[in-house]
Design a protein around this motif. Sequence first.
Motif, PDB file in Angstrom:
ATOM      1  N   PHE A  15       0.829  -1.201   0.000  1.00  0.00           N
ATOM      2  CA  PHE A  15       0.000   0.000   0.000  1.00  0.00           C
ATOM      3  C   PHE A  15       0.865   1.252   0.000  1.00  0.00           C
ATOM      4  O   PHE A  15       2.072   1.182   0.206  1.00  0.00           O
ATOM      5  N   GLU A  16       0.252   2.394  -0.252  1.00  0.00           N
ATOM      6  CA  GLU A  16       0.919   3.687  -0.197  1.00  0.00           C
ATOM      7  C   GLU A  16       0.393   4.461   0.998  1.00  0.00           C
ATOM      8  O   GLU A  16      -0.776   4.312   1.371  1.00  0.00           O
ATOM      9  N   GLU A  17       1.250   5.302   1.573  1.00  0.00           N
ATOM     10  CA  GLU A  17       0.862   6.055   2.762  1.00  0.00           C
ATOM     11  C   GLU A  17       1.458   7.458   2.706  1.00  0.00           C
ATOM     12  O   GLU A  17       2.626   7.634   2.369  1.00  0.00           O
ATOM     13  N   LEU A  18       0.665   8.457   3.016  1.00  0.00           N
ATOM     14  CA  LEU A  18       1.129   9.835   3.138  1.00  0.00           C
ATOM     15  C   LEU A  18       1.734   9.985   4.529  1.00  0.00           C
ATOM     16  O   LEU A  18       1.070   9.738   5.526  1.00  0.00           O
ATOM     17  N   VAL A  19       3.011  10.347   4.592  1.00  0.00           N
ATOM     18  CA  VAL A  19       3.710  10.440   5.876  1.00  0.00           C
ATOM     19  C   VAL A  19       4.316  11.827   6.061  1.00  0.00           C
ATOM     20  O   VAL A  19       4.558  12.542   5.105  1.00  0.00           O
ATOM     21  N   LYS A  20       4.574  12.188   7.312  1.00  0.00           N
ATOM     22  CA  LYS A  20       5.199  13.480   7.613  1.00  0.00           C
ATOM     23  C   LYS A  20       6.696  13.439   7.368  1.00  0.00           C
ATOM     24  O   LYS A  20       7.302  14.433   7.013  1.00  0.00           O
ATOM     25  N   SER A  21       7.324  12.268   7.595  1.00  0.00           N
ATOM     26  CA  SER A  21       8.759  12.120   7.361  1.00  0.00           C
ATOM     27  C   SER A  21       9.057  10.684   6.945  1.00  0.00           C
ATOM     28  O   SER A  21       8.248   9.782   7.160  1.00  0.00           O
ATOM     29  N   HIS A  22      10.245  10.488   6.380  1.00  0.00           N
ATOM     30  CA  HIS A  22      10.647   9.152   5.932  1.00  0.00           C
ATOM     31  C   HIS A  22      10.846   8.187   7.087  1.00  0.00           C
ATOM     32  O   HIS A  22      10.779   6.984   6.898  1.00  0.00           O
ATOM     33  N   GLU A  23      11.085   8.696   8.284  1.00  0.00           N
ATOM     34  CA  GLU A  23      11.331   7.844   9.440  1.00  0.00           C
ATOM     35  C   GLU A  23      10.058   7.459  10.198  1.00  0.00           C
ATOM     36  O   GLU A  23      10.107   6.690  11.148  1.00  0.00           O
ATOM     37  N   GLU A  24       8.925   7.988   9.792  1.00  0.00           N
ATOM     38  CA  GLU A  24       7.668   7.721  10.491  1.00  0.00           C
ATOM     39  C   GLU A  24       7.309   6.238  10.455  1.00  0.00           C
ATOM     40  O   GLU A  24       7.427   5.585   9.426  1.00  0.00           O
ATOM     41  N   GLU A  25       6.873   5.694  11.594  1.00  0.00           N
ATOM     42  CA  GLU A  25       6.451   4.297  11.677  1.00  0.00           C
ATOM     43  C   GLU A  25       5.042   4.188  11.091  1.00  0.00           C
ATOM     44  O   GLU A  25       4.147   4.934  11.449  1.00  0.00           O
ATOM     45  N   VAL A  26       4.854   3.239  10.170  1.00  0.00           N
ATOM     46  CA  VAL A  26       3.576   3.066   9.476  1.00  0.00           C
ATOM     47  C   VAL A  26       3.021   1.686   9.787  1.00  0.00           C
ATOM     48  O   VAL A  26       3.745   0.692   9.745  1.00  0.00           O
ATOM     49  N   MET A  27       1.736   1.646  10.086  1.00  0.00           N
ATOM     50  CA  MET A  27       1.055   0.390  10.393  1.00  0.00           C
ATOM     51  C   MET A  27       0.210  -0.066   9.202  1.00  0.00           C
ATOM     52  O   MET A  27      -0.354   0.747   8.482  1.00  0.00           O
TER      53      MET A  27
END
Length: 65
Positions: A15-27
């Motif tokens: 999947f794709e996710e909009l994140v605040k930074s490249h280091e953000e943990e995504v679930m």
Amino acid sequence: MPVLQYKCSSCGKAFEELVKSHEEEVMCPDCGKKAERSWSGCMYSATGKKSKQCGGNCKTCGGCH
């Protein structure tokens, strides 16, 4: 904010996710487990042009910015 590609190592969901930074943990949206960043997609520079030799790992590359 970048849109990055992820793949869940638990259930295999890509999947794709909009994140605040490249280091953000995504679930994972399906199983809720931590997803890993996928480096297989096309990479573009900060100007919006496709980067010719970008591996997508911004921690080791300073060529796009």
